[in-house]
Design a protein around this motif. Structure first.
Motif, PDB file in Angstrom:
ATOM      1  N   TRP A  72       0.971  -1.014  -0.338  1.00  0.00           N
ATOM      2  CA  TRP A  72      -0.395   0.305  -0.256  1.00  0.00           C
ATOM      3  C   TRP A  72       1.150   1.123   0.069  1.00  0.00           C
ATOM      4  O   TRP A  72       0.879   2.430  -0.550  1.00  0.00           O
ATOM      5  CB  TRP A  72      -0.655  -0.096   1.505  1.00  0.00           C
ATOM      6  CG  TRP A  72      -1.884  -0.754   0.711  1.00  0.00           C
ATOM      7  CD1 TRP A  72      -2.348  -1.497   0.295  1.00  0.00           C
ATOM      8  CD2 TRP A  72      -2.988  -1.431   1.797  1.00  0.00           C
ATOM      9  NE1 TRP A  72      -3.646  -2.509   0.371  1.00  0.00           N
ATOM     10  CE2 TRP A  72      -3.960  -2.543   1.921  1.00  0.00           C
ATOM     11  CE3 TRP A  72      -2.617  -0.840   3.222  1.00  0.00           C
ATOM     12  CZ2 TRP A  72      -4.841  -2.748   2.347  1.00  0.00           C
ATOM     13  CZ3 TRP A  72      -3.772  -1.597   4.720  1.00  0.00           C
ATOM     14  CH2 TRP A  72      -4.802  -2.579   3.826  1.00  0.00           C
ATOM     15  N   LYS A  73       1.995   1.266   0.956  1.00  0.00           N
ATOM     16  CA  LYS A  73       2.573   2.253   0.647  1.00  0.00           C
ATOM     17  C   LYS A  73       2.923   2.667  -0.683  1.00  0.00           C
ATOM     18  O   LYS A  73       3.415   3.968  -0.473  1.00  0.00           O
ATOM     19  CB  LYS A  73       4.157   1.958   1.738  1.00  0.00           C
ATOM     20  CG  LYS A  73       3.984   1.848   3.021  1.00  0.00           C
ATOM     21  CD  LYS A  73       5.372   1.864   3.995  1.00  0.00           C
ATOM     22  CE  LYS A  73       4.865   1.424   5.360  1.00  0.00           C
ATOM     23  NZ  LYS A  73       6.005   0.519   5.932  1.00  0.00           N
ATOM     24  N   GLY A  76       1.334   5.818  -2.813  1.00  0.00           N
ATOM     25  CA  GLY A  76       1.418   7.280  -1.971  1.00  0.00           C
ATOM     26  C   GLY A  76       0.536   7.456  -1.319  1.00  0.00           C
ATOM     27  O   GLY A  76      -0.330   6.646  -0.667  1.00  0.00           O
ATOM     28  N   THR A  77       0.322   8.706  -0.518  1.00  0.00           N
ATOM     29  CA  THR A  77       0.560   8.700   0.314  1.00  0.00           C
ATOM     30  C   THR A  77      -1.330   8.858   0.890  1.00  0.00           C
ATOM     31  O   THR A  77      -1.603   8.362   1.371  1.00  0.00           O
ATOM     32  CB  THR A  77       0.631  10.093   1.117  1.00  0.00           C
ATOM     33  OG1 THR A  77       2.380  10.303   1.334  1.00  0.00           O
ATOM     34  CG2 THR A  77       0.738  10.717   2.670  1.00  0.00           C
ATOM     35  N   ARG A  78      -2.134   9.648  -0.483  1.00  0.00           N
ATOM     36  CA  ARG A  78      -3.402   9.569  -0.755  1.00  0.00           C
ATOM     37  C   ARG A  78      -4.357   8.350  -0.459  1.00  0.00           C
ATOM     38  O   ARG A  78      -5.178   7.780   0.479  1.00  0.00           O
ATOM     39  CB  ARG A  78      -3.648  10.797  -1.261  1.00  0.00           C
ATOM     40  CG  ARG A  78      -5.631   9.869  -0.886  1.00  0.00           C
ATOM     41  CD  ARG A  78      -6.133  11.673  -2.731  1.00  0.00           C
ATOM     42  NE  ARG A  78      -6.907  12.024  -2.065  1.00  0.00           N
ATOM     43  CZ  ARG A  78      -7.684  11.683  -3.371  1.00  0.00           C
ATOM     44  NH1 ARG A  78      -6.180  11.435  -3.991  1.00  0.00           N
ATOM     45  NH2 ARG A  78      -8.742  11.420  -4.362  1.00  0.00           N
ATOM     46  N   HIS A  80      -2.741   5.210  -0.076  1.00  0.00           N
ATOM     47  CA  HIS A  80      -2.503   4.434   1.288  1.00  0.00           C
ATOM     48  C   HIS A  80      -3.493   4.489   2.681  1.00  0.00           C
ATOM     49  O   HIS A  80      -3.977   3.988   2.648  1.00  0.00           O
ATOM     50  CB  HIS A  80      -1.257   4.857   1.399  1.00  0.00           C
ATOM     51  CG  HIS A  80      -0.076   3.463   3.075  1.00  0.00           C
ATOM     52  ND1 HIS A  80       0.508   3.770   3.025  1.00  0.00           N
ATOM     53  CD2 HIS A  80      -0.753   3.288   3.186  1.00  0.00           C
ATOM     54  CE1 HIS A  80       1.033   3.384   4.696  1.00  0.00           C
ATOM     55  NE2 HIS A  80      -0.191   2.742   4.273  1.00  0.00           N
ATOM     56  N   LEU A  81      -3.215   6.074   2.533  1.00  0.00           N
ATOM     57  CA  LEU A  81      -4.376   6.467   3.704  1.00  0.00           C
ATOM     58  C   LEU A  81      -5.539   5.680   3.413  1.00  0.00           C
ATOM     59  O   LEU A  81      -6.295   5.460   4.598  1.00  0.00           O
ATOM     60  CB  LEU A  81      -4.816   8.076   4.032  1.00  0.00           C
ATOM     61  CG  LEU A  81      -2.866   8.902   5.081  1.00  0.00           C
ATOM     62  CD1 LEU A  81      -3.462  10.229   5.046  1.00  0.00           C
ATOM     63  CD2 LEU A  81      -2.427   7.759   5.932  1.00  0.00           C
ATOM     64  N   GLU A  84      -5.772   2.303   4.201  1.00  0.00           N
ATOM     65  CA  GLU A  84      -5.911   2.135   6.120  1.00  0.00           C
ATOM     66  C   GLU A  84      -7.034   2.253   6.914  1.00  0.00           C
ATOM     67  O   GLU A  84      -7.863   1.559   7.660  1.00  0.00           O
ATOM     68  CB  GLU A  84      -4.416   2.551   6.505  1.00  0.00           C
ATOM     69  CG  GLU A  84      -3.523   2.293   5.656  1.00  0.00           C
ATOM     70  CD  GLU A  84      -2.806   1.703   7.171  1.00  0.00           C
ATOM     71  OE1 GLU A  84      -3.208   0.765   7.497  1.00  0.00           O
ATOM     72  OE2 GLU A  84      -1.075   0.429   6.523  1.00  0.00           O
TER      73      GLU A  84
END
Length: 355
Positions: A72-73, A76-78, A80-81, A84
């Motif tokens: 997932w990392k 990209g941050t968006r 990935h979050l 989660e």
């Protein structure tokens, strides 16, 4: 008393959390088996790292498996979050009555708290002595005696606050299809039902034995008339090691399925073998769980924690043949082969005792 009120429901829902490697996941099965024996109708789900799913995917007591994908990392941050958050919402929506957090990561504590379960058990790890860790769990189980316990016993100790008798049985489950696939691969190589499985590799090479010694062991088994099936993970280094062993081994009656089997197909192969020989690795733990006769070669690993649980066979420890470093002091990337002190005749003699 309050705890028992929450657990005396006809539709009990339990989540078990463990975020570790493949072998660690296998050694959580006694906790799952204990819960199933105590609550035959409960929904028992597991949260794990996605890449370890195969270890528990066929376990008959498990309802749903939720995976945290370490890839997932890379999204990209968006994104990935988003993944989660979606997982957290899904878990919260299950309305678990009991969450058992066997993990030691901060995120496991956060997930435990976020589920909203009325009973949330975790371990009182020294490195997690904090208000946040305590806030995330309704009860923490002491770990003071863990230094003297096998990993199976450590895991089972989390059940102490519950009305659950520990069932110290490790189970490795696979499907009929897994065995069918493995059987077809054996048939294609002319192997019948009588064979010995040897897994000489580990992802840590300091846990491996000398290739030449392994080849001499194979030669001795061939002289006794046994067919040998070599297995390994798909990693290039492991496959290269298998090639070196094959080159030094007899050319007939020795076949390789290295890198060709899923973990569950490998379990099926080991379950039907006459004997398993291997180093400190996941397949060794699977052989012990499946009660396949087993000769396990050990170097500087913590035997107390990681020896094969309830093994039908024996452990040959390199420390009986020469000095070994402290397990905590080992550089895991070392080129050193600490098992090389083990003589060939000790392994061959042990194998013959079980064949």
């Amino acid at each position: 008393m309050m705890m028992n009120n929450h657990l005396n429901t006809p539709h009990l829902r339990i989540l078990l959390i463990k975020l570790r490697h493949h072998g660690d996941m296998l050694l959580t099965t006694p906790v799952i088996n204990s819960l199933r024996q105590r609550w035959p109708d409960a929904q028992i789900d597991v949260l794990l790292y996605e890449e370890t799913r195969d270890m528990l995917a066929a376990h008959p007591a498990i309802g749903k498996i939720y995976g945290i994908d370490r890839k997932w990392k890379q999204l990209g941050t968006r994104k990935h979050l988003q993944k989660e958050w979606q997982l957290l919402k899904t878990l919260r929506a299950q309305h678990y009555h009991l969450v058992i957090n066997l993990a030691d990561q901060w995120r496991s504590a956060f997930v435990t708290r976020f589920t909203g379960a009325p009973v949330r058990l975790g371990f009182a790890f020294n490195k997690r002595d904090s208000a946040f860790w305590r806030f995330c769990h309704t009860q923490l189980v002491p770990v003071a005696n863990h230094k003297t316990l096998h990993t199976v016993e450590q895991n089972l100790s989390i059940l102490a606050p519950l009305p659950v008798p520990p069932l110290p049985v490790v189970t490795m489950s696979y499907s009929a299809q897994d065995w069918q696939t493995a059987r077809e691969k054996l048939t294609a190589r002319g192997v019948d039902d009588h064979y010995v499985v040897i897994q000489p590799t580990s992802r840590w090479f300091f846990k491996c034995w000398d290739e030449e010694k392994m080849a001499q062991t194979i030669a001795a088994l061939r002289q006794d008339g046994h067919t040998v099936v070599l297995t390994a993970g798909p990693d290039k280094k492991e496959l290269a090691m298998i090639d070196r062993i094959l080159a030094a081994s007899p050319q007939d009656g020795v076949v390789s399925l290295a890198g060709e089997l899923t973990l569950r197909q490998l379990a099926a192969l080991i379950d039907h073998a006459r004997l398993f020989i291997g180093v400190d690795s996941v397949p060794m733990h699977m052989a012990a769980a499946l009660q396949t006769p087993c000769v396990a070669l050990f170097g500087p690993s913590k035997l107390t924690f990681w020896s094969p649980w309830q093994v039908n066979g024996e452990v040959i420890w390199a420390g009986d043949y020469g000095p070994l470093p402290d397990p905590d002091a080992v550089d895991t990337h070392t080129k050193e082969r600490y098992l090389d002190a083990i003589p060939v005749d000790a392994v061959v003699a042990a194998a013959r005792r079980y064949l």
